[in-house]
Motif scaffolding. Structure first.
Motif, PDB file in Angstrom:
ATOM      1  N   ARG A  99       1.172  -1.364   0.298  1.00 60.19           N
ATOM      2  CA  ARG A  99       0.188  -0.009   0.025  1.00 60.19           C
ATOM      3  C   ARG A  99       1.180   1.200   0.157  1.00 60.19           C
ATOM      4  N   ALA A 100       0.679   2.222  -1.046  1.00 63.41           N
ATOM      5  CA  ALA A 100       1.274   3.293  -1.369  1.00 63.41           C
ATOM      6  C   ALA A 100       1.094   4.471   0.411  1.00 63.41           C
ATOM      7  N   THR A 101      -0.551   4.142   0.986  1.00 62.60           N
ATOM      8  CA  THR A 101      -0.455   4.561   1.922  1.00 62.60           C
ATOM      9  C   THR A 101      -0.714   4.280   3.505  1.00 62.60           C
ATOM     10  N   LEU A 102      -0.795   4.502   4.893  1.00 63.40           N
ATOM     11  CA  LEU A 102      -1.543   3.520   5.246  1.00 63.40           C
ATOM     12  C   LEU A 102      -2.484   4.895   6.678  1.00 63.40           C
ATOM     13  N   TRP A 103      -3.449   3.889   7.436  1.00 62.20           N
ATOM     14  CA  TRP A 103      -4.190   4.537   8.218  1.00 62.20           C
ATOM     15  C   TRP A 103      -3.539   5.582   8.910  1.00 62.20           C
ATOM     16  N   ALA A 104      -2.374   5.183   9.472  1.00 63.81           N
ATOM     17  CA  ALA A 104      -1.601   5.630  10.421  1.00 63.81           C
ATOM     18  C   ALA A 104      -0.960   7.545   9.990  1.00 63.81           C
ATOM     19  N   ASP A 105      -0.535   7.480   8.931  1.00 67.52           N
ATOM     20  CA  ASP A 105      -0.115   8.724   8.455  1.00 67.52           C
ATOM     21  C   ASP A 105      -0.671   9.499   8.258  1.00 67.52           C
ATOM     22  N   GLY A 106      -2.087   9.669   8.541  1.00 67.29           N
ATOM     23  CA  GLY A 106      -3.069  10.627   8.593  1.00 67.29           C
ATOM     24  C   GLY A 106      -2.900  11.313  10.505  1.00 67.29           C
ATOM     25  N   GLN A 107      -3.826  12.124  10.271  1.00 66.96           N
ATOM     26  CA  GLN A 107      -3.735  12.736  11.535  1.00 66.96           C
ATOM     27  C   GLN A 107      -5.412  12.098  12.694  1.00 66.96           C
ATOM     28  N   ILE A 108      -4.918  11.222  13.375  1.00 63.97           N
ATOM     29  CA  ILE A 108      -5.638  10.330  13.917  1.00 63.97           C
ATOM     30  C   ILE A 108      -6.451  10.748  15.734  1.00 63.97           C
ATOM     31  N   ARG A 109      -7.437  10.740  15.085  1.00 66.56           N
ATOM     32  CA  ARG A 109      -8.252  10.940  16.421  1.00 66.56           C
ATOM     33  C   ARG A 109      -9.032  10.394  17.567  1.00 66.56           C
ATOM     34  N   PRO A 110      -8.592   9.631  18.387  1.00 64.33           N
ATOM     35  CA  PRO A 110      -9.435   8.455  18.992  1.00 64.33           C
ATOM     36  C   PRO A 110     -10.752   9.402  19.484  1.00 64.33           C
ATOM     37  N   LEU A 111     -11.826   8.021  19.218  1.00 57.94           N
ATOM     38  CA  LEU A 111     -12.832   8.774  19.193  1.00 57.94           C
ATOM     39  C   LEU A 111     -13.520   8.361  21.212  1.00 57.94           C
ATOM     40  N   ARG A 112     -13.927   7.153  21.344  1.00 54.23           N
ATOM     41  CA  ARG A 112     -13.863   6.867  22.401  1.00 54.23           C
ATOM     42  C   ARG A 112     -12.855   5.598  22.847  1.00 54.23           C
ATOM     43  N   LEU A 113     -12.670   5.750  24.354  1.00 50.59           N
ATOM     44  CA  LEU A 113     -11.314   4.360  24.697  1.00 50.59           C
ATOM     45  C   LEU A 113     -12.980   3.339  25.480  1.00 50.59           C
ATOM     46  N   SER A 114     -12.416   2.576  25.473  1.00 51.46           N
ATOM     47  CA  SER A 114     -13.455   1.749  25.601  1.00 51.46           C
ATOM     48  C   SER A 114     -12.396   0.482  26.510  1.00 51.46           C
ATOM     49  N   TRP A 115     -12.647   0.617  27.946  1.00 55.73           N
ATOM     50  CA  TRP A 115     -12.317  -0.859  29.096  1.00 55.73           C
ATOM     51  C   TRP A 115     -12.692  -1.796  29.559  1.00 55.73           C
ATOM     52  N   TYR A 116     -12.219  -3.105  29.391  1.00 55.48           N
ATOM     53  CA  TYR A 116     -12.683  -4.300  29.626  1.00 55.48           C
ATOM     54  C   TYR A 116     -11.827  -4.904  30.825  1.00 55.48           C
ATOM     55  N   LEU A 117     -12.209  -5.715  31.779  1.00 52.58           N
ATOM     56  CA  LEU A 117     -11.682  -6.269  32.309  1.00 52.58           C
ATOM     57  C   LEU A 117     -11.945  -7.719  32.642  1.00 52.58           C
ATOM     58  N   ASP A 118     -11.216  -8.351  32.306  1.00 50.94           N
ATOM     59  CA  ASP A 118     -11.549  -9.782  32.163  1.00 50.94           C
ATOM     60  C   ASP A 118     -12.579 -10.454  31.321  1.00 50.94           C
ATOM     61  N   PRO A 119     -11.970  -9.685  29.803  1.00 47.49           N
ATOM     62  CA  PRO A 119     -13.626 -10.599  29.302  1.00 47.49           C
ATOM     63  C   PRO A 119     -13.647 -11.628  28.746  1.00 47.49           C
ATOM     64  N   ALA A 120     -15.111 -12.669  29.009  1.00 41.04           N
ATOM     65  CA  ALA A 120     -15.464 -13.992  28.550  1.00 41.04           C
ATOM     66  C   ALA A 120     -14.333 -13.885  27.222  1.00 41.04           C
ATOM     67  N   GLY A 121     -13.880 -15.201  27.625  1.00 39.54           N
ATOM     68  CA  GLY A 121     -13.242 -16.192  26.134  1.00 39.54           C
ATOM     69  C   GLY A 121     -12.425 -15.649  26.119  1.00 39.54           C
ATOM     70  N   GLN A 122     -11.217 -14.722  26.443  1.00 47.32           N
ATOM     71  CA  GLN A 122     -10.412 -14.155  26.259  1.00 47.32           C
ATOM     72  C   GLN A 122      -9.146 -14.237  27.408  1.00 47.32           C
ATOM     73  N   PRO A 123      -8.164 -14.629  27.132  1.00 44.46           N
ATOM     74  CA  PRO A 123      -7.199 -14.142  28.057  1.00 44.46           C
ATOM     75  C   PRO A 123      -7.066 -13.003  29.465  1.00 44.46           C
ATOM     76  N   ALA A 124      -7.284 -13.290  30.381  1.00 45.59           N
ATOM     77  CA  ALA A 124      -7.101 -13.036  31.541  1.00 45.59           C
ATOM     78  C   ALA A 124      -6.390 -11.108  31.688  1.00 45.59           C
ATOM     79  N   GLY A 125      -6.691 -10.518  32.804  1.00 45.89           N
ATOM     80  CA  GLY A 125      -6.530  -8.754  32.434  1.00 45.89           C
ATOM     81  C   GLY A 125      -7.072  -7.602  31.750  1.00 45.89           C
ATOM     82  N   LEU A 126      -6.919  -6.597  31.786  1.00 42.07           N
ATOM     83  CA  LEU A 126      -7.207  -5.856  31.532  1.00 42.07           C
ATOM     84  C   LEU A 126      -7.290  -5.336  30.180  1.00 42.07           C
ATOM     85  N   TYR A 127      -7.957  -5.008  28.932  1.00 40.48           N
ATOM     86  CA  TYR A 127      -8.211  -4.227  27.729  1.00 40.48           C
ATOM     87  C   TYR A 127      -8.457  -2.983  28.001  1.00 40.48           C
TER      88      TYR A 127
END
Length: 197
Positions: A99-127
């Motif tokens: 690819r000539a360009t990637l998403w990381a080449d733009g001005q990145i703006r996080p819109l939402r930060l979601s926290w998940y503690l020990d989600p079901a079916g995933q390795p334990a920990g904080l996501y």
């Protein structure tokens, strides 16, 4: 003075917290208006700390900056081992290099930060899941997410999932995807914006 990815990410975060304008090409900005949500197992009271957020933001910034610099080895090294196993490095890197360009080449703006503690079916920990929008100089819009994981409080953060969608300039209208495109996007662009997410 040379600054490595981690140092650059820390300087970016410090500048953002202090309200200082940041001049890096594509810094992720975690502004106060970024939506936040917490998902924890029933019966568990959980609230992420400032250190949790700093670590997650650092990893997100380091990953974004590594891709922007085309440092594929550094970006891939941030993947959790199970994510590496499902994404063989050669195939993953070749898909990015063609690819000539990637998403990381733009001005990145996080819109939402979601926290998940020990989600079901995933390795334990904080996501921490960062839903973001990116805007490139040529008018292309990107949207997607990067999920990072920390197995234990003293452990480092690893990238465990990432996905992006690209909207070319001809499918944009007044800075947003055209209505028929918007409804098909599998990403989050804000409350009340009807996407397929």
């Amino acid at each position: 003075m040379a600054i490595d990815c981690r140092g650059r990410a820390l300087l970016t975060l410090a500048a953002l917290i202090a309200g200082v304008p940041v001049s890096f090409a594509a810094p992720p900005m975690l502004a106060p208006e970024v939506e936040r949500q917490i998902v924890a197992p029933e019966g568990k009271d959980f609230k992420p700390t400032a250190i949790d957020e700093e670590g997650a933001v650092d990893r997100f910034a380091e990953y974004t900056l590594a891709l922007e610099k085309r440092d594929y080895a550094a970006a891939y090294a941030m993947f959790r081992l199970s994510f590496q196993a499902s994404n063989p490095r050669l195939e993953w890197e070749m898909n990015l290099r063609k690819r000539a360009t990637l998403w990381a080449d733009g001005q990145i703006r996080p819109l939402r930060l979601s926290w998940y503690l020990d989600p079901a079916g995933q390795p334990a920990g904080l996501y921490a899941a960062f839903d973001f929008r990116g805007d490139r100089k040529d008018g292309t819009m990107d949207c997607g997410y990067v999920v990072v994981h920390r197995a234990q409080p003293a452990a480092g953060w690893t990238v465990v999932r990432t996905d992006t969608s690209e909207v070319p300039p001809e499918l944009m209208e007044d800075g947003v995807p055209k209505a028929d495109v918007l409804r098909q996007l599998p990403c989050y662009l804000g409350k009340g914006i009807a996407t397929a997410f």
